[in-house]
Write a protein that holds these residues in place. Sequence first.
Motif, PDB file in Angstrom:
ATOM      1  N   VAL A   1     -23.909 -13.777 -95.626  1.00 19.94           N
ATOM      2  CA  VAL A   1     -24.808 -13.126 -94.688  1.00 19.94           C
ATOM      3  C   VAL A   1     -24.765 -11.563 -94.347  1.00 19.94           C
ATOM      4  O   VAL A   1     -25.622 -11.115 -94.852  1.00 19.94           O
ATOM      5  CB  VAL A   1     -24.676 -13.653 -92.910  1.00 19.94           C
ATOM      6  CG1 VAL A   1     -25.563 -12.805 -91.936  1.00 19.94           C
ATOM      7  CG2 VAL A   1     -25.321 -15.213 -93.312  1.00 19.94           C
ATOM      8  N   LYS A   2     -23.438 -11.160 -94.457  1.00 23.97           N
ATOM      9  CA  LYS A   2     -23.061  -9.923 -94.609  1.00 23.97           C
ATOM     10  C   LYS A   2     -23.615  -9.164 -96.058  1.00 23.97           C
ATOM     11  O   LYS A   2     -24.080  -8.000 -95.913  1.00 23.97           O
ATOM     12  CB  LYS A   2     -21.604  -9.355 -94.241  1.00 23.97           C
ATOM     13  CG  LYS A   2     -21.292 -10.191 -92.993  1.00 23.97           C
ATOM     14  CD  LYS A   2     -19.724  -9.752 -92.817  1.00 23.97           C
ATOM     15  CE  LYS A   2     -19.194 -10.087 -91.572  1.00 23.97           C
ATOM     16  NZ  LYS A   2     -17.664  -9.739 -91.075  1.00 23.97           N
TER      17      LYS A   2
ATOM     18  N   LYS B   1     -26.051 -10.336 -97.966  1.00 24.06           N
ATOM     19  CA  LYS B   1     -27.513 -10.356 -97.988  1.00 24.06           C
ATOM     20  C   LYS B   1     -27.696  -9.179 -97.139  1.00 24.06           C
ATOM     21  O   LYS B   1     -28.898  -8.565 -97.425  1.00 24.06           O
ATOM     22  CB  LYS B   1     -27.790 -11.684 -97.309  1.00 24.06           C
ATOM     23  CG  LYS B   1     -29.322 -12.043 -97.714  1.00 24.06           C
ATOM     24  CD  LYS B   1     -29.723 -13.429 -97.036  1.00 24.06           C
ATOM     25  CE  LYS B   1     -31.079 -13.819 -97.368  1.00 24.06           C
ATOM     26  NZ  LYS B   1     -31.420 -15.261 -96.786  1.00 24.06           N
ATOM     27  N   LYS B   2     -27.332  -8.814 -96.124  1.00 17.49           N
ATOM     28  CA  LYS B   2     -27.762  -7.737 -95.311  1.00 17.49           C
ATOM     29  C   LYS B   2     -27.683  -6.465 -96.037  1.00 17.49           C
ATOM     30  O   LYS B   2     -28.275  -5.432 -95.880  1.00 17.49           O
ATOM     31  CB  LYS B   2     -27.044  -7.697 -93.923  1.00 17.49           C
ATOM     32  CG  LYS B   2     -27.341  -8.635 -93.210  1.00 17.49           C
ATOM     33  CD  LYS B   2     -26.587  -8.562 -91.625  1.00 17.49           C
ATOM     34  CE  LYS B   2     -27.025  -9.625 -90.634  1.00 17.49           C
ATOM     35  NZ  LYS B   2     -26.057  -9.462 -89.174  1.00 17.49           N
ATOM     36  N   GLN B   3     -26.299  -6.523 -96.816  1.00 17.63           N
ATOM     37  CA  GLN B   3     -26.109  -5.182 -97.669  1.00 17.63           C
ATOM     38  C   GLN B   3     -27.261  -5.014 -98.683  1.00 17.63           C
ATOM     39  O   GLN B   3     -27.746  -4.021 -98.940  1.00 17.63           O
ATOM     40  CB  GLN B   3     -24.606  -5.462 -98.252  1.00 17.63           C
ATOM     41  CG  GLN B   3     -23.527  -5.177 -97.280  1.00 17.63           C
ATOM     42  CD  GLN B   3     -22.179  -5.539 -97.755  1.00 17.63           C
ATOM     43  OE1 GLN B   3     -22.267  -5.947 -98.915  1.00 17.63           O
ATOM     44  NE2 GLN B   3     -21.401  -5.184 -97.105  1.00 17.63           N
ATOM     45  N   ARG B   4     -27.509  -6.038 -99.500  1.00 21.49           N
ATOM     46  CA  ARG B   4     -28.472  -6.296-100.331  1.00 21.49           C
ATOM     47  C   ARG B   4     -29.770  -5.835 -99.577  1.00 21.49           C
ATOM     48  O   ARG B   4     -30.775  -4.910-100.468  1.00 21.49           O
ATOM     49  CB  ARG B   4     -28.542  -7.529-101.037  1.00 21.49           C
ATOM     50  CG  ARG B   4     -27.717  -7.883-102.066  1.00 21.49           C
ATOM     51  CD  ARG B   4     -28.014  -8.962-102.979  1.00 21.49           C
ATOM     52  NE  ARG B   4     -27.103  -9.369-103.904  1.00 21.49           N
ATOM     53  CZ  ARG B   4     -27.322  -8.336-105.120  1.00 21.49           C
ATOM     54  NH1 ARG B   4     -28.422  -7.736-105.463  1.00 21.49           N
ATOM     55  NH2 ARG B   4     -26.324  -8.802-106.123  1.00 21.49           N
ATOM     56  N   ASN B   5     -30.219  -6.082 -98.561  1.00 19.02           N
ATOM     57  CA  ASN B   5     -31.658  -6.052 -97.957  1.00 19.02           C
ATOM     58  C   ASN B   5     -31.421  -4.465 -97.598  1.00 19.02           C
ATOM     59  O   ASN B   5     -32.689  -3.741 -97.924  1.00 19.02           O
ATOM     60  CB  ASN B   5     -31.740  -6.534 -96.702  1.00 19.02           C
ATOM     61  CG  ASN B   5     -31.999  -7.942 -96.877  1.00 19.02           C
ATOM     62  OD1 ASN B   5     -32.618  -8.243 -97.689  1.00 19.02           O
ATOM     63  ND2 ASN B   5     -31.784  -8.887 -95.980  1.00 19.02           N
ATOM     64  N   THR B   6     -30.502  -3.844 -97.179  1.00 16.22           N
ATOM     65  CA  THR B   6     -30.444  -2.438 -97.014  1.00 16.22           C
ATOM     66  C   THR B   6     -30.531  -1.657 -98.283  1.00 16.22           C
ATOM     67  O   THR B   6     -31.459  -0.720 -98.461  1.00 16.22           O
ATOM     68  CB  THR B   6     -28.848  -1.973 -96.442  1.00 16.22           C
ATOM     69  OG1 THR B   6     -28.685  -2.554 -95.233  1.00 16.22           O
ATOM     70  CG2 THR B   6     -28.978  -0.384 -96.249  1.00 16.22           C
TER      71      THR B   6
ATOM     72  N   ARG C   1     -34.354  -1.952 -99.027  1.00 13.99           N
ATOM     73  CA  ARG C   1     -34.987  -0.983 -98.219  1.00 13.99           C
ATOM     74  C   ARG C   1     -34.998   0.705 -98.849  1.00 13.99           C
ATOM     75  O   ARG C   1     -35.982   1.565 -99.062  1.00 13.99           O
ATOM     76  CB  ARG C   1     -34.552  -0.878 -96.800  1.00 13.99           C
ATOM     77  CG  ARG C   1     -35.045  -2.235 -96.102  1.00 13.99           C
ATOM     78  CD  ARG C   1     -35.007  -2.039 -94.524  1.00 13.99           C
ATOM     79  NE  ARG C   1     -33.549  -1.826 -94.181  1.00 13.99           N
ATOM     80  CZ  ARG C   1     -32.683  -2.905 -93.887  1.00 13.99           C
ATOM     81  NH1 ARG C   1     -33.324  -4.275 -94.014  1.00 13.99           N
ATOM     82  NH2 ARG C   1     -31.554  -2.787 -93.637  1.00 13.99           N
TER      83      ARG C   1
ATOM     84  N   ALA D   1     -28.619 -15.163-101.964  1.00 12.70           N
ATOM     85  CA  ALA D   1     -28.578 -13.774-101.916  1.00 12.70           C
ATOM     86  C   ALA D   1     -28.826 -13.273-103.240  1.00 12.70           C
ATOM     87  O   ALA D   1     -29.497 -12.326-103.347  1.00 12.70           O
ATOM     88  CB  ALA D   1     -27.095 -13.594-101.290  1.00 12.70           C
TER      89      ALA D   1
END
Length: 388
Positions: free
Chosen positions: A174-175, A177-182, A185, A265
């Motif tokens: 999950v972490k 995935k958040k890094q990839r989303n950042t 963006r 991810a």
Amino acid sequence: MSAPTLLVGVDFGLPHFDADLLELGLLAKTGGLRPVARLTCKRKAPDAALFVGSGKADEIKALALLHGAVEVLFDQALSPAQQRNLERHIGLPVNDRTLLILEIFAQRARSHEGKLQVELARQQYLSTRLVRRWSHLERQSGGIGMRGGPGETQIELDRRMINDSIKRIKERLVKVKKQRNTQRRQRDRRDTFNISLVGYTNAGKSTLFNALVKARAYAADQLFATLDTTTRQLYLGEAGRSVSLSDTVGFIRDLPHGLVEAFQATLQEATEADLLLHVVDAANPDFPEQMEEVRKVLQEIGANHVPQLLVFNKIDALDSEHFPLHLQDTYEWNGLPVPRVFISAQKGEGLALLRSALSDIVKETPPWVSPFESDPRGIDREYTGGVP
């Protein structure tokens, strides 16, 4: 030294059955095994206990002994009970296509994210095999004041440890995935056009990726040569701008569902792309079925809405009879025309045409829609051989 292995395939009447077990043989070699014999049979349905029935299990045992095989590999997924019963009947380790793919992924993963994803899929697979792997723990001890036994307690402990491990890996993913989303963006703020390479394994995605962006991503004539997503900038002169190009893991028939879940991810690169370059091995006579398998996975991960440009690769391996009349045309897929370009990534043929097609797409929003959205049932087409 690679282990001599007997390959077994069961034909249940499905259209994609590989009668020669060619793909399983390639998978076995990729995983470090050495196929020494092949056996296929037909059944209407799997046998509940032995998958193939006792008579065929005897035949497998005799053939393995004849060729000196030390392992039996099935082309289909086996249940834990079937796997355990076959091992007892044959007297050799028995594994299936699912475990083999997981082992290959474990060997090839290089990045932290890739290793996490593979470990998650392996743990999920292992959790269903507890009884098979620790059958000696099933024996229960009786006695006054004892409820159940130490064997049952140990299995429950092992299952709890695996479940805890799965939970921890999911939290770490999950972490990631958040890094990839950042990162995505940040790319979106820069107005980056994102392109993802997708396709059946060994279609030539990494070779094309290297040819387009002059990268050094690992590419080889084998299944699952690339597992980790690699992203580079590709400058398109005709469009006067750069685009983001990502190379993703290849798909394959009967890809273990756990792997699809575990690689969410990584495969998210495809779901959030502006365009998918669907690389197809034009020299493979089974390319329509391979395209359909890619469609299924794309639909499962939610990428069926992304527009596609078909890239029919390996035209240098086509004979004159099947060589295309035009290197750029449209391909009728699911009732919709999808743009297509013919290339040879290895020889460099058609790459200039591909760059030009990409530039045209980037300069103006493509008017076509995904060929998968209108009819989720897939391709309605009769295949007669060769490149259409």
